[in-house]
Design a protein around this motif. Structure first.
Motif, PDB file in Angstrom:
ATOM      1  N   MET A   8      -4.189  -6.002   1.664  1.00 33.42           N
ATOM      2  CA  MET A   8      -3.597  -5.132   0.088  1.00 33.42           C
ATOM      3  C   MET A   8      -2.803  -6.258  -0.695  1.00 33.42           C
ATOM      4  O   MET A   8      -2.350  -7.314  -0.495  1.00 33.42           O
ATOM      5  CB  MET A   8      -3.066  -4.111   0.692  1.00 33.42           C
ATOM      6  N   ARG A   9      -3.988  -6.586  -1.716  1.00 31.43           N
ATOM      7  CA  ARG A   9      -4.105  -7.598  -3.289  1.00 31.43           C
ATOM      8  C   ARG A   9      -2.523  -6.814  -4.062  1.00 31.43           C
ATOM      9  O   ARG A   9      -2.916  -5.860  -3.465  1.00 31.43           O
ATOM     10  CB  ARG A   9      -4.808  -7.522  -3.817  1.00 31.43           C
TER      11      ARG A   9
ATOM     12  N   THR B 268       0.801  -1.299  -0.350  1.00 35.22           N
ATOM     13  CA  THR B 268      -0.025  -0.165  -0.174  1.00 35.22           C
ATOM     14  C   THR B 268       1.304   1.266  -0.108  1.00 35.22           C
ATOM     15  O   THR B 268       0.523   1.894  -0.646  1.00 35.22           O
ATOM     16  CB  THR B 268      -0.930  -0.348   1.108  1.00 35.22           C
ATOM     17  N   ILE B 269       2.115   1.254   0.425  1.00 33.97           N
ATOM     18  CA  ILE B 269       2.783   2.265   0.789  1.00 33.97           C
ATOM     19  C   ILE B 269       3.396   2.885  -0.416  1.00 33.97           C
ATOM     20  O   ILE B 269       3.634   3.820  -1.331  1.00 33.97           O
ATOM     21  CB  ILE B 269       4.175   1.881   1.396  1.00 33.97           C
TER      22      ILE B 269
ATOM     23  N   ASP C  74      -1.398  -3.013   5.028  1.00 31.81           N
ATOM     24  CA  ASP C  74      -0.117  -2.847   4.816  1.00 31.81           C
ATOM     25  C   ASP C  74       0.278  -4.548   6.145  1.00 31.81           C
ATOM     26  O   ASP C  74       0.858  -5.692   6.161  1.00 31.81           O
ATOM     27  CB  ASP C  74       0.949  -3.226   4.479  1.00 31.81           C
ATOM     28  N   GLN C  75       0.074  -4.146   7.463  1.00 30.37           N
ATOM     29  CA  GLN C  75       0.172  -4.983   8.540  1.00 30.37           C
ATOM     30  C   GLN C  75      -0.646  -6.001   8.233  1.00 30.37           C
ATOM     31  O   GLN C  75      -0.228  -6.862   8.828  1.00 30.37           O
ATOM     32  CB  GLN C  75       0.107  -3.839   9.662  1.00 30.37           C
TER      33      GLN C  75
ATOM     34  N   LYS D 279       2.132  -1.101  -8.827  1.00 36.49           N
ATOM     35  CA  LYS D 279       3.335  -1.555  -8.327  1.00 36.49           C
ATOM     36  C   LYS D 279       4.202  -1.373  -8.927  1.00 36.49           C
ATOM     37  O   LYS D 279       5.221  -0.622  -8.998  1.00 36.49           O
ATOM     38  CB  LYS D 279       2.883  -3.339  -7.871  1.00 36.49           C
ATOM     39  N   LEU D 280       3.819  -1.050 -10.235  1.00 37.66           N
ATOM     40  CA  LEU D 280       4.780  -0.325 -11.278  1.00 37.66           C
ATOM     41  C   LEU D 280       4.776   0.632 -11.239  1.00 37.66           C
ATOM     42  O   LEU D 280       6.187   1.432 -11.608  1.00 37.66           O
ATOM     43  CB  LEU D 280       4.485  -0.683 -12.975  1.00 37.66           C
ATOM     44  N   LEU D 281       4.123   1.391 -11.279  1.00 40.12           N
ATOM     45  CA  LEU D 281       3.790   3.525 -10.901  1.00 40.12           C
ATOM     46  C   LEU D 281       5.125   3.453 -10.016  1.00 40.12           C
ATOM     47  O   LEU D 281       5.515   4.297  -9.654  1.00 40.12           O
ATOM     48  CB  LEU D 281       1.907   3.539 -10.373  1.00 40.12           C
ATOM     49  N   GLY D 282       4.299   3.117  -8.441  1.00 44.33           N
ATOM     50  CA  GLY D 282       5.094   3.247  -7.876  1.00 44.33           C
ATOM     51  C   GLY D 282       6.663   2.936  -7.685  1.00 44.33           C
ATOM     52  O   GLY D 282       7.793   3.807  -7.139  1.00 44.33           O
TER      53      GLY D 282
END
Length: 395
Positions: free
Chosen positions: A255-256, A17-18, A250-251, A262-265
């Motif tokens: 989150m899937r 998520t971060i 995230d903890q 993810k690529l954008l992050g």
């Protein structure tokens, strides 16, 4: 992917998520700059709140420094940060330098160029009254570098949270009392620095307790960031709520893993640095061609420019940023660190006094520490085991 090696008992396997939030923040800044480029259709001006993605960046930066860098040595900390930030930023600065020559027929002054490359805040000769480097989004990196300086002081003092937080608070308080005008002092006393401290404290809290119950904070934080009239301190609070909620998700592990977010992050840094070049290049090209966009064409123009910037940023991440990081790690490798591990000569698992594997020494033998010496070869009960390792090369 955001790698968090040591956040404590509540560490998730991945901070997905971060990473998603970081990518969304970069995209929000792109939208803001596209609209600031006189491509804002009527009624779309509220999207200027996209500039608040920078505040989210700052909170995430503080959080990541605690979770990923608080145990690093001073030299290794700066090696990682410089290899991560500098090469792509210098390339972007060089590209913007060339673009300014093409557009105006003149180049930035030597003072502006040197200050830009060294992350030194300075009032720009080209934009009087503005503290802008040549690659104008680099002003945020000037804040980052100052934060890294204070954080590295905390590493030396072995107080990686409280020392930089106290220094950040002191700098901001000094700015409120002093009201400076010097560009360097203005940057080093800005209230924006508090957001780094908020990220550090958030990381410290997340290391000792789960924030899964507070994951809902993500949504009011996002809503607050979208309020146009929100004051500066409110923006910092909203950004902290967003990051806290992301850590909670995230903890909890709810989150899937999604490929495109993810690529954008992963490509958020390259996207952040490259999109001003794309916007400026398109603007100069349209101006030279005498093209004027009005009315409904503004919507399509904004979409095309933003999409082009996104593609260029992600491409730069894959084809430029990653190879540069690999090359930098080969050119400036992590320093080898020697551990002298003292293992019993005769271990219950090895009654005949055979060779003790290094991992057995690490798990069972007392650790003498860095540079410890037990040089007496006649010592009957101990022998010396050396273990070499490299610290990780990722930034």
């Amino acid at each position: 992917m955001t790698s968090i090696p040591s956040i404590g008992p509540h560490r998730p396997a991945q901070f997905l998520t971060i990473q998603y939030i970081r990518g969304a923040a970069a995209l929000a800044v792109v939208v803001f700059h596209v609209l600031a480029f006189k491509l804002a259709p009527p009624g779309w001006t509220w999207l200027h709140v996209g500039q608040r993605g920078v505040d989210v960046f700052f909170v995430i930066s503080g959080f990541i420094m605690f979770t990923a860098a608080r145990e690093e040595r001073f030299g290794e900390f700066w090696r990682r940060r410089l290899l991560r930030l500098v090469p792509l930023y210098w390339l972007g600065t060089a590209a913007m330098f060339a673009l300014m020559i093409w557009e105006k027929g003149t180049h930035p002054s030597g003072s502006d160029t040197l200050a830009s490359l060294l992350f030194i805040p300075r009032y720009s000769d080209a934009s009087p009254g503005h503290i802008n480097p040549i690659l104008y989004v680099g002003w945020t990196l000037q804040y980052e570098m100052f934060f890294y300086l204070l954080f590295s002081i905390g590493l030396i003092a072995r107080r990686p949270v409280m020392a930089p937080v106290a220094l950040l608070a002191g700098c901001v308080l000094l700015g409120r009392v002093w009201s400076p005008h010097n560009a360097l002092v203005v940057t080093c006393t800005s209230p924006l620095l508090i957001e780094f401290g908020a990220g550090l404290l958030l990381g410290k809290v997340a290391a000792s307790r789960s924030l899964a119950g507070g994951r809902w904070l993500l949504w009011p934080g996002i809503l607050l960031l979208g309020v146009p009239a929100l004051p500066g301190w409110g923006i910092g609070v909203a950004a902290t709520l967003v990051v806290a909620g992301a850590v909670g998700f995230d903890q909890r592990g709810s989150m899937r893993a999604l490929a495109w977010p993810k690529l954008l992050g992963d490509g958020s840094y390259a996207l952040y640095l490259v999109h001003p070049l794309v916007i400026s290049l398109i603007g100069v090209s349209l101006a030279r061609a005498g093209v004027v966009i009005n009315g409904a064409g503004l919507v399509w123009a904004a979409v095309v420019v933003a999409a082009t910037a996104l593609i260029a940023g992600l491409s730069a991440n894959y084809w430029v940023e990653r190879p540069l990081l690999r090359l930098g790690n080969r050119w400036w490798p992590a320093r080898r660190i020697r551990f002298d591990l003292i293992a019993p000569a005769r271990h219950p698992a090895d009654p005949r006094g055979g060779r003790v594997p290094a991992e057995s020494a690490l798990a069972r033998g007392p650790i003498a520490g860095y540079g410890a010496r037990h040089d007496d070869p006649a010592h009957p009960d101990r022998r010396r085991v050396r273990l070499w390792r490299r610290r990780g090369d990722t930034g």
